[in-house]
Design an enzyme around this catalytic site. Structure first.
Site, short mmCIF file in Angstrom:
data_model
loop_
_atom_site.label_atom_id
_atom_site.label_comp_id
_atom_site.label_asym_id
_atom_site.label_seq_id
_atom_site.Cartn_x
_atom_site.Cartn_y
_atom_site.Cartn_z
CB CYS A 23 -29.00 -39.05 70.94
SG CYS A 23 -29.97 -38.29 69.65
CB CYS B 213 -25.20 -42.64 66.40
SG CYS B 213 -24.46 -41.09 66.91
CE1 TYR C 105 -5.73 -40.31 46.95
CE2 TYR C 105 -3.64 -41.11 47.83
CZ TYR C 105 -4.67 -41.21 46.92
OH TYR C 105 -4.65 -42.21 45.99
CG ASP D 191 -5.31 -39.18 55.36
OD1 ASP D 191 -6.21 -40.04 55.40
OD2 ASP D 191 -5.32 -38.15 56.06
CB CYS E 41 -11.33 -42.87 56.86
SG CYS E 41 -11.52 -42.47 55.14
N1 SAH Z 1 -4.34 -35.73 54.83
C1 SAH Z 1 -5.39 -34.75 54.93
C2 SAH Z 1 -6.58 -35.01 54.04
C3 SAH Z 1 -7.15 -36.39 54.03
S1 SAH Z 1 -8.73 -36.56 53.28
C4 SAH Z 1 -5.81 -34.59 56.37
O1 SAH Z 1 -5.52 -35.41 57.22
O2 SAH Z 1 -6.46 -33.59 56.67
C5 SAH Z 1 -8.38 -37.05 51.68
C6 SAH Z 1 -8.01 -35.91 50.76
O3 SAH Z 1 -7.72 -36.48 49.49
C7 SAH Z 1 -9.09 -34.88 50.52
O4 SAH Z 1 -8.54 -33.60 50.75
C8 SAH Z 1 -9.46 -35.05 49.05
O5 SAH Z 1 -9.79 -33.83 48.42
C9 SAH Z 1 -8.18 -35.62 48.47
N2 SAH Z 1 -8.27 -36.45 47.25
C10 SAH Z 1 -9.28 -37.24 46.87
N3 SAH Z 1 -8.94 -37.93 45.76
C11 SAH Z 1 -7.67 -37.56 45.44
C12 SAH Z 1 -6.75 -37.95 44.42
N4 SAH Z 1 -7.09 -38.84 43.50
N5 SAH Z 1 -5.54 -37.38 44.41
C13 SAH Z 1 -5.17 -36.48 45.36
N6 SAH Z 1 -6.00 -36.07 46.35
C14 SAH Z 1 -7.23 -36.62 46.40
#
Ligand code: SAH
Length: 486
Positions: free
Chosen positions: A71, A80, A327, A414, A441
């Protein structure tokens, strides 16, 4: 040595944000866009006591890991950071980044880190992999509306409707929005004067379903000639959902609190397939997900299938287990696991995502997954308390507490980049699940949380990085953590 001096250095290391590191007169210099093995001329832009920053001016001798970025905006754009590195060397960088964090922040020995780390899972094609794009809309020097990406660490928009990490449909969507803005004289939002209308265009594309969702983020509740915008957008192949999000705040947060569907469905669907973790080939079974504009959904669906298949393997389910998925977003992992568990409980803080998760369970005919709205660090302690003698009294009406709820066999987490809240980790330790599968992540907060779990009687068994974000410095990691006494 002073600012603006030109220095020559050989790059020997890389920082976690992708800058090359070289030494000059005993001082470490961070040089963005330089690669290990490069010998470069760089201009000093900032000097601190023991280190400095320098701008890459000339590559005297190129590293064997260096490639020509695909790019033309790669260097200026903030999206990036690693396009000038071969994909193999990007993967090696990410593996090393996770290892370093385990050692430096997690306090693990190098030899131990090497014994638990499995090879990073790379992508077959590290371009055009993103199913989601969020383009800021602004104005160029001649007051024409442009769509593109922010230059690194700024809010200056580099006009580019065809990001090579994204899907081809993005360009058609952006051109339709820009055409509409021109035709009806609808100005872009101006962050300085806080006037104008259109702030961002968010696009999602279902890799499996081929469905397209567009959410236009505006500084208002409606747009001038809204029907004309709809007419242009709904002509695009695969268009399923067009919505308008209102964000009138002076903020960097993209989405505002209110979303209104202006055409079609409230979101799109997509499907993820289970893969064999020995060769990552699809092995048939698919789970279908409905996704709203406000909900989180992993941006790289091909790698997500590999990631979730690894989560399933690490969870070691036999069909008898109770699993908490903290999460959980729209229930992606919960539903991926539900077929192999007795019962899954998900916790998520975004109301629309919980709504999506419940609907997704029904959509897939899954009846052993239940979802709770709230913060993991608040919901989990309530369930823990309820399982104790003192806690029996706080059971909500009509809610039967099963023994399994506070004796989960497996907990999956997650969290976002900041990792798990301290209370959440403490409660996880008290719940004494046999296995914890941590999907992260950000390997720095992951390492911090692993240390706490290990202090609480757990041990790390397996670590595997999965590259969800080719060309960038980001890396996803999945970890299996087990109670020491099991
Ligand atoms: N496991 C899912 C989402 C992961 S992203 C997947 O793989 O698609 C992280 C997620 O945590 C998001 O949806 C966000 O809204 C949520 N989140 C952020 N802080 C949080 C908290 N304190 N308690 C519960 N969920 C939370």
């Amino acid at each position: 040595m002073k600012k603006n001096d030109l220095i020559e250095l050989t790059i020997e290391d890389m920082s976690s944000d992708g800058a090359g590191i070289g030494r000059y007169q005993g001082m470490a210099f961070f040089v963005k866009d330089a690669v290990i093995g490069d010998t470069v001329t760089a201009k000093i832009i900032k000097l601190k006591k023991t280190y400095g920053y320098a701008r890459l001016m000339e590559i005297k001798e190129a590293s064997p890991d260096r490639v020509e970025p695909r790019c033309i905006y790669a260097r200026a754009c903030g999206g990036c950071q690693l396009q000038h590195m071969s994909y193999q060397s990007q993967l090696a960088f990410k593996q090393q980044k996770v290892r370093e964090n385990l050692i430096r922040i997690g306090g693990f020995e190098g030899a131990f880190a090497d014994s638990i780390m499995e090879p990073i899972v790379g992508m077959e094609e590290p371009f055009a992999y993103r199913n989601k794009a969020q383009f800021p809309i602004g104005t160029d020097g001649s007051r024409t509306a442009v769509a593109g990406f922010y230059a690194g660490r700024t809010h200056h928009i580099i006009a580019n409707t065809n990001c090579i990490l994204g899907v081809p449909v993005n360009e058609g969507v952006l051109n339709a929005v820009l055409d509409y803005m021109k035709e009806f004289d609808v100005p872009a939002y101006d962050e300085v004067t806080k006037t104008g209308w259109i702030r961002h265009v968010l696009i999602r594309y279902g890799f499996d379903s081929k469905e397209v969702m567009v959410c236009v983020v505006a500084n208002g509740k409606r747009l001038p000639a809204e029907h004309a915008l709809v007419q242009k957008l709904c002509a695009i192949e695969g268009m399923k959902s067009i919505s308008l999000n209102t964000n009138m705040k002076d903020t960097n947060v993209v989405l505002g609190g209110h979303t209104r569907v202006i055409w079609g469905d409230s979101g799109i669907t997509d499907a993820l397939y289970l893969r064999d973790t020995s060769d990552f080939r699809r092995i048939g079974e698919k789970t279908v997900y409905g996704i709203s504009p406000q909900s989180f959904y992993q941006v790289n669906p091909v790698q997500t299938e590999k990631l979730y298949s690894l989560v399933l393997e690490y969870a070691g389910l036999t069909g008898k287990e109770t699993v908490w998925d903290l999460y959980c977003g729209i229930g992606t992992i919960s539903l991926f696991l539900a077929r192999y568990a007795k019962q899954v409980y998900g916790v998520e803080v975004v109301p629309q995502a919980v709504e999506d998760a419940r609907q997704n369970a029904r959509r897939n005919g899954i009846s052993n997954a239940e979802f709770f709205l709230g913060r993991a660090e608040e919901i989990l302690p309530v369930f823990y308390e309820m399982g104790t003698q003192e806690g029996k009294g706080i059971l909500p009406e009509k809610m039967e507490l099963s023994d399994e709820m506070h004796h989960p066999d497996v907990i999956v987490v997650d969290p976002p980049r900041k990792g798990c809240d301290g209370t959440c980790i403490e409660t996880m330790i008290r719940l004494q699940a046999k296995r914890i599968v941590y999907v992260s992540c950000d390997s720095a907060t992951l390492a911090r949380d692993l240390k706490k779990l290990c202090d609480g009687g757990y041990e790390v068994k397996r670590v595997r990085a999965v590259d969800q974000f080719g060309q960038t410095v980001h890396v996803e990691t999945v970890v299996l953590i087990q109670r020491k006494d099991t």
